[in-house]
Structures are given as structure tokens and as C-alpha cells.
Write a protein that holds these residues in place. Structure first.
Motif, PDB file in Angstrom:
ATOM      1  N   VAL A  44      44.598 -26.671  -2.334  1.00 30.70           N
ATOM      2  CA  VAL A  44      45.020 -27.707  -3.278  1.00 30.70           C
ATOM      3  C   VAL A  44      46.177 -28.511  -2.694  1.00 30.70           C
ATOM      4  O   VAL A  44      46.194 -29.747  -2.746  1.00 30.70           O
ATOM      5  CB  VAL A  44      45.412 -27.077  -4.626  1.00 30.70           C
ATOM      6  CG1 VAL A  44      46.140 -28.091  -5.509  1.00 30.70           C
ATOM      7  CG2 VAL A  44      44.174 -26.547  -5.341  1.00 30.70           C
ATOM      8  N   ASP A  45      47.156 -27.832  -2.117  1.00 33.75           N
ATOM      9  CA  ASP A  45      48.328 -28.533  -1.575  1.00 33.75           C
ATOM     10  C   ASP A  45      47.945 -29.469  -0.430  1.00 33.75           C
ATOM     11  O   ASP A  45      48.472 -30.591  -0.340  1.00 33.75           O
ATOM     12  CB  ASP A  45      49.365 -27.526  -1.091  1.00 33.75           C
ATOM     13  CG  ASP A  45      50.068 -26.808  -2.238  1.00 33.75           C
ATOM     14  OD1 ASP A  45      50.010 -27.318  -3.379  1.00 33.75           O
ATOM     15  OD2 ASP A  45      50.661 -25.738  -1.998  1.00 33.75           O
ATOM     16  N   LYS A  46      47.039 -29.033   0.417  1.00 33.78           N
ATOM     17  CA  LYS A  46      46.642 -29.895   1.540  1.00 33.78           C
ATOM     18  C   LYS A  46      45.886 -31.114   1.038  1.00 33.78           C
ATOM     19  O   LYS A  46      46.152 -32.242   1.479  1.00 33.78           O
ATOM     20  CB  LYS A  46      45.785 -29.105   2.530  1.00 33.78           C
ATOM     21  CG  LYS A  46      45.361 -29.934   3.740  1.00 33.78           C
ATOM     22  CD  LYS A  46      44.598 -29.113   4.751  1.00 33.78           C
ATOM     23  CE  LYS A  46      44.201 -29.959   5.960  1.00 33.78           C
ATOM     24  NZ  LYS A  46      43.475 -29.160   6.980  1.00 33.78           N
ATOM     25  N   THR A  47      44.925 -30.906   0.129  1.00 29.69           N
ATOM     26  CA  THR A  47      44.181 -32.044  -0.417  1.00 29.69           C
ATOM     27  C   THR A  47      45.110 -33.007  -1.120  1.00 29.69           C
ATOM     28  O   THR A  47      45.012 -34.231  -0.952  1.00 29.69           O
ATOM     29  CB  THR A  47      43.089 -31.549  -1.384  1.00 29.69           C
ATOM     30  OG1 THR A  47      42.131 -30.778  -0.649  1.00 29.69           O
ATOM     31  CG2 THR A  47      42.378 -32.717  -2.054  1.00 29.69           C
ATOM     32  N   TRP A  48      46.041 -32.473  -1.908  1.00 24.86           N
ATOM     33  CA  TRP A  48      46.959 -33.344  -2.649  1.00 24.86           C
ATOM     34  C   TRP A  48      47.877 -34.107  -1.707  1.00 24.86           C
ATOM     35  O   TRP A  48      48.175 -35.283  -1.927  1.00 24.86           O
ATOM     36  CB  TRP A  48      47.767 -32.540  -3.643  1.00 24.86           C
ATOM     37  CG  TRP A  48      48.639 -33.394  -4.506  1.00 24.86           C
ATOM     38  CD1 TRP A  48      49.999 -33.362  -4.591  1.00 24.86           C
ATOM     39  CD2 TRP A  48      48.222 -34.425  -5.401  1.00 24.86           C
ATOM     40  NE1 TRP A  48      50.446 -34.313  -5.477  1.00 24.86           N
ATOM     41  CE2 TRP A  48      49.377 -34.973  -5.993  1.00 24.86           C
ATOM     42  CE3 TRP A  48      46.969 -34.931  -5.757  1.00 24.86           C
ATOM     43  CZ2 TRP A  48      49.312 -35.999  -6.928  1.00 24.86           C
ATOM     44  CZ3 TRP A  48      46.911 -35.964  -6.686  1.00 24.86           C
ATOM     45  CH2 TRP A  48      48.078 -36.488  -7.248  1.00 24.86           C
ATOM     46  N   ALA A 181      38.006 -30.422  -7.325  1.00 24.58           N
ATOM     47  CA  ALA A 181      38.166 -30.247  -8.766  1.00 24.58           C
ATOM     48  C   ALA A 181      39.479 -29.559  -9.105  1.00 24.58           C
ATOM     49  O   ALA A 181      40.197 -29.976 -10.038  1.00 24.58           O
ATOM     50  CB  ALA A 181      36.990 -29.454  -9.328  1.00 24.58           C
ATOM     51  N   GLU A 182      39.829 -28.525  -8.360  1.00 20.43           N
ATOM     52  CA  GLU A 182      41.065 -27.807  -8.645  1.00 20.43           C
ATOM     53  C   GLU A 182      42.282 -28.693  -8.408  1.00 20.43           C
ATOM     54  O   GLU A 182      43.266 -28.626  -9.155  1.00 20.43           O
ATOM     55  CB  GLU A 182      41.144 -26.549  -7.777  1.00 20.43           C
ATOM     56  CG  GLU A 182      40.164 -25.461  -8.189  1.00 20.43           C
ATOM     57  CD  GLU A 182      40.323 -24.192  -7.366  1.00 20.43           C
ATOM     58  OE1 GLU A 182      41.245 -24.142  -6.512  1.00 20.43           O
ATOM     59  OE2 GLU A 182      39.536 -23.256  -7.568  1.00 20.43           O
ATOM     60  N   THR A 183      42.236 -29.536  -7.378  1.00 20.82           N
ATOM     61  CA  THR A 183      43.359 -30.432  -7.100  1.00 20.82           C
ATOM     62  C   THR A 183      43.548 -31.438  -8.223  1.00 20.82           C
ATOM     63  O   THR A 183      44.669 -31.684  -8.682  1.00 20.82           O
ATOM     64  CB  THR A 183      43.130 -31.167  -5.767  1.00 20.82           C
ATOM     65  OG1 THR A 183      43.030 -30.216  -4.712  1.00 20.82           O
ATOM     66  CG2 THR A 183      44.274 -32.141  -5.477  1.00 20.82           C
ATOM     67  N   MET A 184      42.459 -32.038  -8.683  1.00 22.78           N
ATOM     68  CA  MET A 184      42.574 -33.050  -9.732  1.00 22.78           C
ATOM     69  C   MET A 184      43.067 -32.448 -11.046  1.00 22.78           C
ATOM     70  O   MET A 184      43.792 -33.099 -11.798  1.00 22.78           O
ATOM     71  CB  MET A 184      41.239 -33.761  -9.906  1.00 22.78           C
ATOM     72  CG  MET A 184      40.864 -34.605  -8.687  1.00 22.78           C
ATOM     73  SD  MET A 184      39.260 -35.410  -8.854  1.00 22.78           S
ATOM     74  CE  MET A 184      38.922 -35.834  -7.153  1.00 22.78           C
ATOM     75  N   ARG A 185      42.681 -31.216 -11.305  1.00 17.98           N
ATOM     76  CA  ARG A 185      43.176 -30.547 -12.519  1.00 17.98           C
ATOM     77  C   ARG A 185      44.640 -30.152 -12.359  1.00 17.98           C
ATOM     78  O   ARG A 185      45.469 -30.402 -13.243  1.00 17.98           O
ATOM     79  CB  ARG A 185      42.323 -29.322 -12.818  1.00 17.98           C
ATOM     80  CG  ARG A 185      40.873 -29.641 -13.201  1.00 17.98           C
ATOM     81  CD  ARG A 185      40.141 -28.386 -13.656  1.00 17.98           C
ATOM     82  NE  ARG A 185      38.732 -28.640 -13.909  1.00 17.98           N
ATOM     83  CZ  ARG A 185      37.744 -28.271 -13.108  1.00 17.98           C
ATOM     84  NH1 ARG A 185      38.023 -27.586 -11.996  1.00 17.98           N
ATOM     85  NH2 ARG A 185      36.491 -28.549 -13.397  1.00 17.98           N
ATOM     86  N   ALA A 186      44.967 -29.528 -11.239  1.00 22.11           N
ATOM     87  CA  ALA A 186      46.320 -29.024 -11.033  1.00 22.11           C
ATOM     88  C   ALA A 186      47.348 -30.149 -10.966  1.00 22.11           C
ATOM     89  O   ALA A 186      48.475 -30.005 -11.448  1.00 22.11           O
ATOM     90  CB  ALA A 186      46.375 -28.191  -9.749  1.00 22.11           C
TER      91      ALA A 186
END
Length: 332
Positions: A44-48, A181-186
Motif C-alpha cells: 500500500v505504501d509503495k503504491t500510494w 483496492a487496499e490503497t484506495m480504501r486506506a
């Protein structure tokens, strides 16, 4: 809604396609489309972090500032909640991705100091649209694709400009990975729809949008545009595809004409390109009738603003992220 409707149009997709090749593409898409696979080092951190970088680049790009300025000139304005001060600027999806060193107001940071060039069909809408919802479709995977990240970044900048917050933004693409999906939610980008909710919004049997909606659909397959137009007033019964000359008095004709002005606004492939592509082939079963009728309505009474007509944002232009893409609105 078949997965073929989500097929991303490639940079070289201006070429004509035979009906046989078109159907073969549909079959292949139905077989192959589905969630993409995250790379082993995904997080998630890398994608964000990659999305944040794309937002900073888009926010600073002259083409994005020019686009927002032209949209303002055409009548696009923040929604009533934003202008009344009721909204929470910190909860805007664009704000979540903003560089910590940037402290400027959203309208200024996006649209200040812009030098614009003449643009065809620059009109101002009679009734300024105020959107309370944005639906983002067909992005691809931001974890895997720089094109997807640039397209998402522009969507977040526009959402901020419209005064939209996390709960106002819906996203869907069948290829979203788990980390997408997890990145957009988080990170509170918006609501990631499941397949049933996506079908309800933009499937073949979708119902009309219940709130003023800006449809963000860069390089979606034409069938998806057809679905949105069918559900939201873009068919031949509302877009001027029929003949009003026969029968009825002036009042009846006026009533029919009024019915044909269903307002709609989206960012996506230029409908005029489809109109040119289908010259002489209007009777083909796969002809996107509603898209072609929408192209006529836009030319007659609407607004079209190309996203990056000169390809000045080379980081995205070389990848085809915004080629042949424009904001199109009519009926306002």
C-alpha cells in the motif's frame, strides 16, 4: 456487463477495426480480463507513494492548470457544499495526495497563472453544473501502470476542484489488484465498487445516476460509454436521433425538443473521433449509436475541452495517457 466493455484503448487505437476483429477482441477480453497480479514487492505504501508523485506532477503541469481554467471558463464550478464552506477540504481525495510542502488553496493551486490558447467549440454552459459525485472507470491498475497513476492523479485534482470528498467518489475496474483496492480504501481516495455495484452504475441495465455526476472514463471501451449514455439520457430518444418534423403542433415539437436536452458531462475519448471512424458504417450491428448522437449534440450545443491537445505533458503523452481525450458536456 461483459469484461470486454472495460478493455483499455491503446495509444495506437485510432485505426479502424473490422467487425470480425472486433468480435474476436471481445471474446479474448471476456476470457482474459480480471484482477491483475500484484508484483512481489507491492505494498500500500509503495503504491500510494507512486500515486502521490503522479498527483504532484499533474498538479504542477501547465496542461492541467490550463484544463481547469478552460473548464471554469465554460461554467464548471465547485459544488454548493464547497462554495458554502460546509465541505471539509482536508477530506478531498486530491488533498490526501497533496505534497506536504504545498499549502495553497485548491482552486489557486490547480488553476493559477495559466496561458490558454484558442480552442474550438469554446462555449459557456447556460446552467453551471455542480457535481456531487464522480465515477471513475477503466483506469487499469495504479500499482502496475504509470498511465493509470497519471489518469488517477488528474481525477483527484478535478475532484478537489469540484469540492468532492472521499464519500463522493466511486471507482471501478475489473483489473484492480488487491493492493490497488487496499490503497484506495486506506488512503481515502473513494469507494471501490464491487462488480454488482459497478453493473448498477454503468452496466447494460444501469439506472440513471441519482445525483449530478461527473463521469471520468479515460480510454474506456466504447460499449461502456454506450451504457452510461443509455442510462443517463444519451439514447436516440433523448439526443436528437429521431425525426421531429412529422406530426404534432409546435407545442408538441417543443416538448420533444426539451426532452432531448438531458445533461451529461464526462472525461473520456473524444466522441467526434468515433463519429469520423464510423462514417459509412452506421448500419453495422456494433455501431455505437448513442456515442455518435452525443457527438452531434456536443457539436451543436455542448462544450468540448481537450485535456492535453498539444501533448505538452510528455511524461504522460509518450504513454498515451490522455491522447484523444476531452471533457465533454451538453444539455446544461
Amino acid at each position: 456487463m461483459g469484461d470486454d466493455e472495460w478493455t483499455v484503448v491503446s495509444k495506437g487505437s485510432r485505426r479502424k477495426m473490422s467487425s470480425t476483429a472486433f468480435r474476436a477482441l471481445q471474446v479474448r477480453a471476456e476470457t482474459d480480463s480480471g484482477p491483475a497480479e500484484d508484483p512481489p514487492d507491492a505494498s500500500v505504501d509503495k503504491t500510494w507513494s507512486q500515486i502521490e508523485r503522479a498527483v504532484r506532477e499533474i498538479r504542477d503541469a501547465p496542461f492541467a492548470k490550463a484544463l481547469v481554467r478552460r473548464m471554469e471558463d465554460a461554467g464548471f464550478v465547485p459544488n454548493a457544499r464547497a462554495t458554502s464552506g460546509e465541505g471539509n477540504a482536508s477530506s478531498s481525495p486530491g488533498r490526501h495526495a497533496e505534497d506536504a510542502e504545498t499549502n495553497s488553496n485548491s482552486a489557486v493551486s490547480v488553476s493559477g497563472d495559466v496561458e490558454t490558447t484558442p480552442h474550438p467549440r469554446r462555449r459557456r454552459m447556460a446552467n453551471a453544473p455542480r457535481f456531487s459525485r464522480m465515477v471513475i472507470l477503466g483506469l487499469g491498475s495504479p500499482t502496475l501502470s504509470a498511465v493509470s497513476r497519471f489518469q488517477l492523479a488528474l481525477a483527484l485534482v478535478l475532484a478537489e476542484r469540484f469540492g468532492l470528498e472521499e464519500q463522493d467518489v466511486d471507482l471501478y475496474d475489473p483489473v484492480f489488484t488487491r493492493f490497488d483496492a487496499e490503497t484506495m480504501r486506506a488512503k481515502k481516495v473513494g469507494t471501490v465498487l464491487d462488480r454488482a455495484a459497478a453493473d448498477a452504475a454503468c452496466g447494460p441495465d444501469a439506472a440513471p445516476a441519482r445525483a449530478p455526476t461527473f463521469w471520468y472514463m479515460p480510454h474506456c471501451e466504447v460499449a461502456l460509454y454506450e451504457n452510461v449514455l443509455r442510462a443517463n439520457g444519451g439514447g436516440d430518444d433523448v439526443m436528437g436521433g429521431g425525426d421531429d418534423s412529422g406530426g404534432g403542433d409546435g407545442a408538441d415539437a417543443a416538448a420533444r425538443q426539451k426532452k432531448k436536452r438531458a445533461p451529461l458531462a464526462l472525461l473520456g475519448n473524444r466522441f467526434e473521433t468515433y463519429e469520423l471512424r464510423w462514417v459509412g458504417r452506421r448500419g453495422a450491428p456494433e455501431c455505437p449509436t448513442r456515442v455518435l448522437e452525443a457527438a452531434v449534440a456536443i457539436a451543436r450545443e455542448g462544450v468540448e475541452i481537450e485535456v492535453d491537445p498539444e501533448g505538452t505533458f510528455t511524461a504522460a503523452a509518450t504513454l498515451g495517457a490522455f491522447n484523444d481525450t476531452s471533457v465533454q458536456a451538453w444539455g446544461f
